[in-house]
Design a protein around this motif. Sequence first.
Motif, PDB file in Angstrom:
ATOM      1  N   LYS A 183       8.892 -15.856  26.503  1.00  0.00           N
ATOM      2  CA  LYS A 183       7.855 -16.177  26.659  1.00  0.00           C
ATOM      3  C   LYS A 183       8.098 -17.256  25.624  1.00  0.00           C
ATOM      4  CE  LYS A 183       6.021 -11.987  27.897  1.00  0.00           C
ATOM      5  NZ  LYS A 183       6.967 -11.171  27.407  1.00  0.00           N
ATOM      6  N   ASN A 232       5.981 -10.527  21.609  1.00  0.00           N
ATOM      7  CA  ASN A 232       6.674 -11.004  22.023  1.00  0.00           C
ATOM      8  C   ASN A 232       6.251 -11.965  22.331  1.00  0.00           C
ATOM      9  OD1 ASN A 232       9.030 -10.070  21.891  1.00  0.00           O
ATOM     10  ND2 ASN A 232       9.713  -9.916  23.767  1.00  0.00           N
ATOM     11  N   PRO A 249      13.242  -8.163  34.667  1.00  0.00           N
ATOM     12  CA  PRO A 249      12.060  -7.186  34.187  1.00  0.00           C
ATOM     13  C   PRO A 249      11.038  -7.832  34.217  1.00  0.00           C
ATOM     14  CG  PRO A 249      13.153  -7.634  32.271  1.00  0.00           C
ATOM     15  CD  PRO A 249      14.097  -8.617  32.656  1.00  0.00           C
ATOM     16  N   CYS A 250       9.761  -6.342  34.750  1.00  0.00           N
ATOM     17  CA  CYS A 250       8.694  -7.071  34.779  1.00  0.00           C
ATOM     18  C   CYS A 250       7.044  -5.981  34.615  1.00  0.00           C
ATOM     19  CB  CYS A 250       7.730  -6.579  36.650  1.00  0.00           C
ATOM     20  SG  CYS A 250       6.113  -6.887  37.116  1.00  0.00           S
ATOM     21  N   GLY A 251       6.364  -7.255  33.403  1.00  0.00           N
ATOM     22  CA  GLY A 251       5.270  -6.531  32.836  1.00  0.00           C
ATOM     23  C   GLY A 251       4.046  -6.380  33.725  1.00  0.00           C
ATOM     24  N   VAL A 252       3.450  -6.748  32.820  1.00  0.00           N
ATOM     25  CA  VAL A 252       2.013  -7.536  33.983  1.00  0.00           C
ATOM     26  C   VAL A 252       2.412  -9.150  35.152  1.00  0.00           C
ATOM     27  CG1 VAL A 252       0.466  -7.977  32.328  1.00  0.00           C
ATOM     28  CG2 VAL A 252       0.874  -9.901  32.101  1.00  0.00           C
ATOM     29  N   GLY A 253       3.511  -9.093  34.912  1.00  0.00           N
ATOM     30  CA  GLY A 253       4.432 -10.097  36.360  1.00  0.00           C
ATOM     31  C   GLY A 253       4.308 -11.702  36.385  1.00  0.00           C
ATOM     32  N   SER A 254       3.537 -12.534  35.271  1.00  0.00           N
ATOM     33  CA  SER A 254       3.502 -13.314  35.113  1.00  0.00           C
ATOM     34  C   SER A 254       4.987 -14.358  34.867  1.00  0.00           C
ATOM     35  CB  SER A 254       2.743 -13.911  33.391  1.00  0.00           C
ATOM     36  OG  SER A 254       2.670 -15.047  33.101  1.00  0.00           O
ATOM     37  N   THR A 255       5.813 -13.738  34.400  1.00  0.00           N
ATOM     38  CA  THR A 255       6.812 -13.792  33.685  1.00  0.00           C
ATOM     39  C   THR A 255       7.902 -13.226  35.234  1.00  0.00           C
ATOM     40  OG1 THR A 255       7.175 -13.444  31.457  1.00  0.00           O
ATOM     41  CG2 THR A 255       9.318 -13.140  32.160  1.00  0.00           C
ATOM     42  N   PRO A 256       8.497 -12.712  35.536  1.00  0.00           N
ATOM     43  CA  PRO A 256       9.184 -12.521  36.724  1.00  0.00           C
ATOM     44  C   PRO A 256       8.747 -12.845  37.635  1.00  0.00           C
ATOM     45  CG  PRO A 256       8.335 -10.182  36.166  1.00  0.00           C
ATOM     46  CD  PRO A 256       7.752 -11.430  35.418  1.00  0.00           C
ATOM     47  N   GLY A 302       7.306  -4.145  26.251  1.00  0.00           N
ATOM     48  CA  GLY A 302       7.085  -5.506  26.573  1.00  0.00           C
ATOM     49  C   GLY A 302       6.788  -5.350  27.579  1.00  0.00           C
ATOM     50  N   LEU A 303       6.986  -4.652  28.303  1.00  0.00           N
ATOM     51  CA  LEU A 303       6.759  -3.506  29.633  1.00  0.00           C
ATOM     52  C   LEU A 303       5.454  -2.850  29.724  1.00  0.00           C
ATOM     53  CD1 LEU A 303      10.465  -3.523  31.413  1.00  0.00           C
ATOM     54  CD2 LEU A 303       8.898  -5.179  31.248  1.00  0.00           C
ATOM     55  N   GLU A 355      16.375  -6.269  23.511  1.00  0.00           N
ATOM     56  CA  GLU A 355      16.468  -5.685  23.508  1.00  0.00           C
ATOM     57  C   GLU A 355      15.653  -4.251  24.660  1.00  0.00           C
ATOM     58  OE1 GLU A 355      12.740  -8.727  22.699  1.00  0.00           O
ATOM     59  OE2 GLU A 355      11.859  -6.820  22.971  1.00  0.00           O
ATOM     60  N   SER A 372      13.128  -3.253  26.665  1.00  0.00           N
ATOM     61  CA  SER A 372      12.129  -3.748  27.756  1.00  0.00           C
ATOM     62  C   SER A 372      13.548  -4.969  28.760  1.00  0.00           C
ATOM     63  CB  SER A 372      11.532  -5.500  27.360  1.00  0.00           C
ATOM     64  OG  SER A 372      10.743  -4.018  26.376  1.00  0.00           O
ATOM     65  N   THR A 389      15.190 -11.125  28.845  1.00  0.00           N
ATOM     66  CA  THR A 389      14.897 -11.327  28.487  1.00  0.00           C
ATOM     67  C   THR A 389      13.728 -11.877  26.838  1.00  0.00           C
ATOM     68  OG1 THR A 389      13.341  -9.474  29.544  1.00  0.00           O
ATOM     69  CG2 THR A 389      13.241 -11.183  30.802  1.00  0.00           C
ATOM     70  N   GLY A 390      14.368 -10.750  26.014  1.00  0.00           N
ATOM     71  CA  GLY A 390      14.336 -10.707  24.511  1.00  0.00           C
ATOM     72  C   GLY A 390      15.545 -10.407  23.903  1.00  0.00           C
TER      73      GLY A 390
HETATM   74  C1  PLP Z   1       7.364 -10.071  28.548  1.00  0.00           C
HETATM   75  C2  PLP Z   1       8.392  -9.354  28.641  1.00  0.00           C
HETATM   76  C3  PLP Z   1       8.495  -9.517  29.622  1.00  0.00           C
HETATM   77  C4  PLP Z   1       7.828  -9.231  31.159  1.00  0.00           C
HETATM   78  O1  PLP Z   1       6.688  -9.464  30.773  1.00  0.00           O
HETATM   79  P1  PLP Z   1       5.514 -10.565  31.775  1.00  0.00           P
HETATM   80  O2  PLP Z   1       5.191 -11.099  32.284  1.00  0.00           O
HETATM   81  O3  PLP Z   1       4.729  -9.118  31.121  1.00  0.00           O
HETATM   82  O4  PLP Z   1       5.926  -9.363  33.060  1.00  0.00           O
HETATM   83  C5  PLP Z   1       9.869  -8.431  30.095  1.00  0.00           C
HETATM   84  N1  PLP Z   1      10.528  -8.547  29.461  1.00  0.00           N
HETATM   85  C6  PLP Z   1      10.783  -8.921  27.818  1.00  0.00           C
HETATM   86  C7  PLP Z   1      11.344  -8.433  26.553  1.00  0.00           C
HETATM   87  C8  PLP Z   1       8.917  -9.611  27.697  1.00  0.00           C
HETATM   88  O5  PLP Z   1       9.014  -9.811  26.134  1.00  0.00           O
END
Ligand code: PLP
Length: 446
Positions: A119, A172, A279-286, A341-342, A386, A388, A428-429
């Motif tokens: 992030k 994060n 790793p993918c949560g909302v998808g913005s990062t990946p 985070g996911l 971590e 996630s 990612t974290g």
């Molecule tokens: C936010 C986060 C993600 C995923 O990011 P998105 O933008 O929500 O898809 C993956 N890993 C970690 C550690 C995060 O903090």
Amino acid sequence: MELDSLSSLEKREILFTDIKNAIEVNWINHSKLPNNDAIIRSMLTLSDIDSAEARLRRFAPFIKMAFPETVEAKGMIESPLIEVPELRKALNREKIGANLAGKLYMKMDSELPIGGSVKSRGGIYEVLKYTETLAVENGVLDSFEDDYCKLASPAAKAFFGTKKLHIGSTGNLGLSVGLMGQALGYETIVHMTSEAAEWKKELLRDRGVIVKVYDGDYSEVVAKAKAESVVDANSHFVDDEDSKEMFLGYAVAGKRLKKQLRQQGIVVDKEHPLFVYIPCGVGSTPGGITFGLRQFLGDHVHCFFVEPTQAPCMLLGMVTGLYNNITVQDVGLSGKTHADGLAVGRPSAIIGDFIKPFLSGILTVKDKRLFDYLRILWESEKTFIEPSSCAAIHGPVCWGHSKEMADYLEDNNMNRYMENATHIIWATGGGLVPENVRQELLTKKV
Ligand SMILES: *Cc1c(COP(=O)(O)O)cnc(C)c1O
């Protein structure tokens, strides 16, 4: 019955049932296109990423002043790419059975300065973009050529002290936006889910950031943050579910990684494919990282997202074609996962449709494995990330077990090149996780 003899409709049915039953799946995206075809229908291009990178460079002198940990890198927020041969060995052992050919690397965004997570790319970039616009419009900076160290002056701080940043976060994003917001003088309000790690809330409160905690799902928290922000003319809402800026901040990673690969003598071409797991949560990062990688490295980089089996929101949106109009709760999944985070039930409004022509596939992983991977990484490489983040370690492991992944190689004529392949786990974290929490996570059983 052999899967090969099933019609694509039947395969879709099986996939959908597996997703609903929280069974681990490996979905290959058959809508992927060569980069030149994909980019034609794209709202963003390589030059957008270049201008985002230029903006980060303009801010570097200020970042260097405000965050001493970035002095060595001259104010650039970047992380190392490291080879992890011991992890590769551990994953290739019979117990895990990754059976991985080629080399294994980790992109250490877990160690990114300021927020200790990926992030620090997207979240911070959006704050800087907003700040630059405000500063130039209001005479805090004369122009884009001005000395950005002025942003650390008492006059600048007084100006930004009249402005607010609102942000919804699973943890994060709040850390990155909160810490940068604080350094610039903003009043920063982070809205978090109750599941967000306690230490993240404490760290922010210690730094003077306002933290509000809610019981609902992540999308509800984002909605509350937005509602509070839009009625206030002096407030900016950092919208994790719908931000082009954040996306571009992540995409800069593509340009930077290309340079790192070159410096380390890692070739990416037809005979030397590159596989990246994020790793993918909302998808913005990946999504942002994938877009950046495809723009700068072309068609021989293959990007896979990884989601928890209880919160596969991006996968569900893509296979149903409903994108952000469906939630994991709609199909009976909990959306709950130790990968905080996911823990997201509904994907971003802009990523799914946009990223589809660039993406190779989406893999899902059970929580139990995340803690196995956490320990294996620690024991093999003495590296901590971590939970996630550990979702990405599932990527390389899938090669040893997955018919779908084997078909992907076959369909793309890549089998013969796998010995030359490079695999990158996107960590990612984890950088800011306190020691006592690390110990807890390393011994946790789920
Ligand atoms: C936010 C986060 C993600 C995923 O990011 P998105 O933008 O929500 O898809 C993956 N890993 C970690 C550690 C995060 O903090």
